[in-house]
Design a protein around this motif. Structure first.
Motif, mmCIF file in Angstrom:
data_model
loop_
_atom_site.group_PDB
_atom_site.id
_atom_site.type_symbol
_atom_site.label_atom_id
_atom_site.label_comp_id
_atom_site.label_asym_id
_atom_site.label_seq_id
_atom_site.Cartn_x
_atom_site.Cartn_y
_atom_site.Cartn_z
ATOM 1 N N THR A 1 4.363 4.274 9.554
ATOM 2 C CA THR A 1 3.958 2.593 8.480
ATOM 3 C C THR A 1 3.037 1.799 9.950
ATOM 4 O OG1 THR A 1 5.837 1.363 8.961
ATOM 5 C CG2 THR A 1 5.909 2.854 7.058
ATOM 6 N N GLN A 2 3.932 1.597 10.693
ATOM 7 C CA GLN A 2 2.785 0.932 11.837
ATOM 8 C C GLN A 2 2.498 1.852 13.183
ATOM 9 O OE1 GLN A 2 4.132 -3.192 12.307
ATOM 10 N NE2 GLN A 2 5.698 -2.896 10.805
ATOM 11 N N LEU B 1 1.390 -1.119 -0.103
ATOM 12 C CA LEU B 1 -0.027 0.029 -0.243
ATOM 13 C C LEU B 1 0.899 0.821 -0.349
ATOM 14 C CD1 LEU B 1 -2.725 -0.932 2.689
ATOM 15 C CD2 LEU B 1 -2.944 -1.142 0.612
ATOM 16 N N LEU B 2 1.967 1.356 -0.079
ATOM 17 C CA LEU B 2 3.039 2.435 0.089
ATOM 18 C C LEU B 2 4.223 2.547 -1.104
ATOM 19 C CD1 LEU B 2 3.314 1.820 4.372
ATOM 20 C CD2 LEU B 2 1.860 3.517 2.687
ATOM 21 N N ASN C 1 10.143 4.062 -5.244
ATOM 22 C CA ASN C 1 10.322 3.017 -3.985
ATOM 23 C C ASN C 1 10.149 1.956 -4.340
ATOM 24 O OD1 ASN C 1 7.289 3.611 -3.936
ATOM 25 N ND2 ASN C 1 7.947 4.862 -1.896
ATOM 26 N N SER C 2 10.012 1.311 -5.221
ATOM 27 C CA SER C 2 9.252 0.190 -5.735
ATOM 28 C C SER C 2 9.853 -1.127 -4.982
ATOM 29 C CB SER C 2 9.440 -0.357 -6.954
ATOM 30 O OG SER C 2 10.341 -0.176 -8.446
ATOM 31 N N THR C 3 11.223 -0.997 -4.307
ATOM 32 C CA THR C 3 12.461 -2.545 -3.698
ATOM 33 C C THR C 3 11.315 -1.765 -2.643
ATOM 34 O OG1 THR C 3 14.059 -0.447 -4.006
ATOM 35 C CG2 THR C 3 13.899 -1.824 -5.941
ATOM 36 N N GLY C 4 10.587 -1.269 -1.827
ATOM 37 C CA GLY C 4 10.471 -1.050 -0.327
ATOM 38 C C GLY C 4 11.016 0.326 0.251
ATOM 39 N N LEU C 5 10.922 0.101 1.598
ATOM 40 C CA LEU C 5 11.588 1.001 2.424
ATOM 41 C C LEU C 5 12.223 0.802 3.280
ATOM 42 C CD1 LEU C 5 7.899 3.178 2.104
ATOM 43 C CD2 LEU C 5 10.086 4.168 1.192
#
Length: 452
Positions: free
Chosen positions: A204-205, A162-163, A168-172
């Motif tokens: 994010t959490q 969702l983020l 940032n398709s490889t993650g954060l």
């Protein structure tokens, strides 16, 4: 949006049923006990972050236990109609996943009273989590004790779909902060990540736990809000009279501690946001004017800002996320008196809203197949049915908005619930509803109400 209000009331078979809390040890359910010397009993008394987590998980188990007891009539219906119970009178079921955010289990080991810091690190390294690969590989992030009741974790890789965006398709990479207030019994853990260096970090959490008073507790995650009210007890202890072996047959008093596991739930209020829709309390980014109105000059700074925000439709320019509660939505920014059902049901983009009080449970759930809301009502056989209407009124179905994609919203969040088809007022909904009594199993009552 077409909303279907399905109202079925059925009494639990066992008259006068009492709900007791289920204990939890090391983050999982355990057995009931009143002995404060057992491991879980000790952890429930700890004045540190882990103690707050154990108290949270105990409250979670107690709420789930209440719901399972309220739905126990389904077992009898299935035994009577094993091949057709879905359409049988009295059968009603829904799925609820409580407090399932990973941050709770990931951070559960932080403590000050149970052991020393080296042991905390060793324990955390041995468990598989967002911070550790477990086994010989150990920690995969930097864990720091800043001071007592204050910890941080840096360099945690997250891949929340969702983020994601094209950039940032490889993650954060997220950084965590874990805090505990030993004066008030408050826990707070949150993770933040940078999606763009020119924008504020996003949350994010989130996990928060608050002891409002001796009987009331509030919990919040990035998608959930929960307030639990326990029946009052006379302090921490009760004195139990026991016979002695003395010749005079006098009675002596034995002290037993009353911890959370042995306290009864009086009421609770719970809500969960829809997973991939815009929450009604979110303020979307509004595009800036790109041409000066009088001179028709292009406003390059505004054009660049609009292009930047188009890459991140899940957030606004302040770092708020469309479908998550964030750090700025912290319960600790409110007065303790505000931790009530109004706070729980503040947002209208809900996947689920549940009210329980004195033996009556009202669950409102969004059906993803029919794109509509359904309502289930359960009543214990000894409950006072006169309060049912007031519990229903806490969550007005026609004010709920279901899944609204953030990129398609052009109205303010306050207007969203009042537009579109079938957006009648609550008064109209009540006037058009119909109730019919149906034949039911022994000791149960059933009624169905539809509002199209």
């Amino acid at each position: 949006m077409n909303k279907w209000n399905k109202r079925i009331a059925s009494a639990v078979l066992a008259a006068g049923l009492t709900f007791s809390l289920v204990g939890c040890g090391s983050g999982s359910a355990g057995t009931q006990t009143s002995n404060a010397t057992d491991k879980t009993g000790q952890e429930l008394q700890q004045n540190d972050y882990r103690g707050g987590v154990i108290r949270t998980l105990t409250l979670k188990d107690s709420v789930l236990n209440v719901m399972e007891q309220m739905k126990s009539n389904n077992t009898a219906v299935r035994e009577t109609s094993p091949n057709s119970y879905w359409t049988a009178d009295g059968y009603q079921d829904f799925v609820s996943t409580f407090l399932d955010t990973p941050i709770i289990t990931d951070t559960q080991w932080f403590n000050e009273e149970e052991t020393d810091w080296d042991t905390v690190i060793s324990q955390m390294a041995s468990e598989t989590s967002s911070f550790s690969a477990g086994g010989d590989e150990g920690l995969t992030a930097k864990v720091t004790r800043n001071e007592k009741d204050d910890y941080s974790v840096a360099g945690v890789s997250i891949t929340d779909p969702l983020l994601m965006s094209s950039d940032n398709s490889t993650g954060l990479t997220a950084n965590y902060r874990i805090l505990y207030d030993c004066d008030k019994d408050w826990c707070k853990a949150y993770a933040t990540a940078t999606v763009d260096a020119t924008l504020p970090d996003i949350t994010t959490q989130l996990f928060e736990y608050q002891r409002v008073d001796d009987d009331t507790f509030a919990i919040q995650t990035n998608r959930e809000r929960l307030v639990v009210v326990l029946k009052p007890v006379n302090g921490d202890k009760t004195e139990v009279a026991t016979k002695t072996e003395k010749k005079d047959s006098q009675k002596s008093d034995t002290v037993q501690y009353v911890d959370m596991r042995n306290r009864e739930v009086k009421e609770f209020y719970y809500s969960k946001l829809v997973k991939n829709g815009m929450r009604s309390t979110f303020t979307p980014y509004e595009e800036l004017p790109e041409v000066e109105s009088t001179s028709a000059t292009e406003l390059n700074a505004n054009i660049k800002k609009n292009e930047l925000m188009q890459k991140y439709p899940f957030m606004n320019e302040y770092g708020d996320v469309a479908f998550y509660y964030g750090e700025k939505d912290s319960m600790f920014f409110h007065a303790p008196a505000d931790m009530n059902e109004k706070w729980v049901f503040e947002d209208k983009a809900l996947q689920q809203a549940i009210v329980y009080k004195d033996g009556i449970l009202v669950a409102t759930t969004y059906n993803k197949l029919s794109d509509s809301y359904e309502r289930f009502i359960y009543a214990r056989s000894d409950a006072d049915s006169s309060i049912t209407k007031s519990l229903e009124d806490m969550v007005v179905i026609n004010s709920l908005v279901g899944v609204v994609e953030e990129a398609k919203v052009s109205q303010s969040p306050e207007d969203t619930a009042d537009t579109g088809e079938n957006s009648e007022t609550d008064a109209t909904s009540e006037e058009s509803s119909e109730e019919t009594e149906q034949e039911s199993l022994p000791d149960t009552e059933s009624s169905t109400e539809e509002n199209n």
